[in-house]
Design a protein around this motif. Structure first.
Motif, short mmCIF file in Angstrom:
data_model
loop_
_atom_site.label_atom_id
_atom_site.label_comp_id
_atom_site.label_asym_id
_atom_site.label_seq_id
_atom_site.Cartn_x
_atom_site.Cartn_y
_atom_site.Cartn_z
N GLU A 108 0.85 -1.20 0.00
CA GLU A 108 0.00 0.00 0.00
C GLU A 108 0.88 1.25 0.00
O GLU A 108 0.70 2.17 -0.79
CB GLU A 108 -0.86 -0.03 1.27
N LEU A 109 1.90 1.24 0.89
CA LEU A 109 2.80 2.40 1.01
C LEU A 109 3.54 2.62 -0.30
O LEU A 109 3.72 3.75 -0.74
CB LEU A 109 3.80 2.18 2.15
N LYS A 110 3.99 1.49 -0.92
CA LYS A 110 4.74 1.59 -2.18
C LYS A 110 3.86 2.18 -3.27
O LYS A 110 4.31 3.02 -4.05
CB LYS A 110 5.24 0.19 -2.60
N ILE A 111 2.58 1.75 -3.31
CA ILE A 111 1.65 2.26 -4.33
C ILE A 111 1.43 3.75 -4.10
O ILE A 111 1.51 4.55 -5.03
CB ILE A 111 0.31 1.48 -4.29
N ASP A 112 1.23 4.15 -2.83
CA ASP A 112 1.03 5.57 -2.50
C ASP A 112 2.24 6.39 -2.95
O ASP A 112 2.10 7.46 -3.53
CB ASP A 112 0.85 5.75 -0.98
N GLU A 113 3.45 5.83 -2.66
CA GLU A 113 4.69 6.52 -2.99
C GLU A 113 4.80 6.70 -4.51
O GLU A 113 5.18 7.77 -4.99
CB GLU A 113 5.88 5.69 -2.45
N LYS A 114 4.43 5.63 -5.26
CA LYS A 114 4.50 5.67 -6.72
C LYS A 114 3.53 6.73 -7.26
O LYS A 114 3.89 7.55 -8.11
CB LYS A 114 4.17 4.29 -7.29
N LYS A 115 2.31 6.74 -6.69
CA LYS A 115 1.30 7.72 -7.12
C LYS A 115 1.80 9.15 -6.89
O LYS A 115 1.67 10.01 -7.74
CB LYS A 115 0.00 7.52 -6.32
N ARG A 116 2.42 9.33 -5.71
CA ARG A 116 2.91 10.66 -5.33
C ARG A 116 3.96 11.12 -6.35
O ARG A 116 3.93 12.25 -6.84
CB ARG A 116 3.51 10.58 -3.92
N LYS A 117 4.91 10.17 -6.66
CA LYS A 117 5.98 10.50 -7.61
C LYS A 117 5.43 10.78 -8.99
O LYS A 117 5.86 11.71 -9.66
CB LYS A 117 7.00 9.36 -7.67
N ASP A 118 4.47 9.93 -9.42
CA ASP A 118 3.88 10.09 -10.76
C ASP A 118 3.21 11.46 -10.89
O ASP A 118 3.39 12.15 -11.88
CB ASP A 118 2.85 8.98 -11.02
N SER A 119 2.47 11.85 -9.87
CA SER A 119 1.72 13.11 -9.97
C SER A 119 2.70 14.28 -9.93
O SER A 119 2.50 15.30 -10.59
CB SER A 119 0.67 13.22 -8.86
N LYS A 120 3.81 14.12 -9.19
CA LYS A 120 4.84 15.15 -9.12
C LYS A 120 5.45 15.32 -10.52
O LYS A 120 5.65 16.45 -11.00
CB LYS A 120 5.92 14.70 -8.14
N ARG A 121 5.74 14.13 -11.16
CA ARG A 121 6.33 14.14 -12.50
C ARG A 121 5.38 14.83 -13.48
O ARG A 121 5.80 15.63 -14.31
CB ARG A 121 6.64 12.70 -12.93
N ARG A 122 4.08 14.49 -13.35
CA ARG A 122 3.10 15.08 -14.27
C ARG A 122 3.03 16.60 -14.10
O ARG A 122 3.00 17.35 -15.07
CB ARG A 122 1.71 14.46 -14.03
N ARG A 123 3.06 17.02 -12.81
CA ARG A 123 3.02 18.47 -12.55
C ARG A 123 4.22 19.16 -13.18
O ARG A 123 4.11 20.20 -13.81
CB ARG A 123 3.01 18.73 -11.04
N LYS A 124 5.42 18.53 -13.01
CA LYS A 124 6.66 19.11 -13.55
C LYS A 124 6.59 19.26 -15.06
O LYS A 124 6.91 20.30 -15.61
CB LYS A 124 7.85 18.22 -13.18
N SER A 125 6.18 18.14 -15.74
CA SER A 125 6.17 18.17 -17.20
C SER A 125 5.09 19.14 -17.70
O SER A 125 5.24 19.77 -18.74
CB SER A 125 6.01 16.77 -17.80
N ALA A 126 4.02 19.31 -16.93
CA ALA A 126 2.98 20.26 -17.29
C ALA A 126 3.54 21.69 -17.24
O ALA A 126 3.25 22.53 -18.09
CB ALA A 126 1.78 20.13 -16.35
N MET A 127 4.38 21.93 -16.20
CA MET A 127 4.98 23.25 -16.05
C MET A 127 5.96 23.57 -17.17
O MET A 127 6.12 24.72 -17.58
CB MET A 127 5.70 23.35 -14.70
#
Lengths: 134, 134
Positions: free
Chosen positions: B112-131
């Motif tokens: 569960e923690l690993k999935i949460d961590e992956k989601k967090r990283k993915d959304s961070k990456r998406r925000r960055k590339s959007a910027m």
């Protein structure tokens, strides 16, 4: 350390676990808790033991991490925490080969005894039937 | 009783076994003896412990049936007797389901923690590339 994040038992923890297991009442309490949590009153009943005596045993079990106590101030139900039992089993597992070899030797000895017994009976039977012959 | 003639551990015997195992020096002595018998002198050496101190531990182990001592009056080599370890393992085995269930719950939490961590990283990456987009 194991790679999957399981806690590895420190020597102190193993000391506490084995100390906690070295008493028949404490082992019986764990067996009772394996089927669900229980209050001190509920635990004291089948043991014909005073509640303070049971409470002392629960403290030893709690210190070893083998039980946790609920927050309900009245009942404070005890709950089995099985992980230290897993760690103790792991320690013992490394000796499995040795005691299994012991059992195999014992089996071999028992088989040997059975064969000897069969031979003894067979030769007795042969002697008897030889005597019966005219 | 098991049908094959194995000795079944009495509560007293389990008490003695778990008491003997509740000490790191005694566990280390058993580990050393697993690779072959040894005299008190040989056992005392790696532990930086006096021979009388080692002898005391050997007495506890002998009383629990975990070691036997040779007859050679000079050396009296100690030898591991693994059967009580098998009996202790058998007692612990009945709790295996419980602590394995604990491990599985822990695994589930870690996943569960690993999935949460992956989601967090993915959304961070998406925000960055959007910027970065013009």
């Amino acid at each position: 350390m194991q790679p999957n994040g399981y806690e590895v038992a420190t020597p102190d923890r193993l000391d506490a676990t084995f100390t906690a297991l070295a008493d028949p009442t404490r082992r019986a309490i764990l067996a009772r808790l394996a089927s669900g949590e229980a209050s001190v009153t509920e635990l004291a009943e089948p043991f014909a033991m005073s509640q303070p005596a049971i409470s002392k045993h629960l403290k030893v079990l709690e210190r070893a991490g083998l039980i946790s106590r609920g927050r309900d101030a009245q009942r404070r139900p005890s709950r089995l925490e099985a992980q230290p039992l897993g760690e103790a089993t792991e320690w013992l597992e490394s000796y499995r080969e040795l005691w299994e070899a012991n059992y195999q030797r014992l089996d071999a000895v028992l088989d040997e005894l059975k064969i000897d017994e069969k031979k003894r009976k067979d030769s007795k039977r042969r002697r008897k039937s030889a005597m019966k012959r005219p």
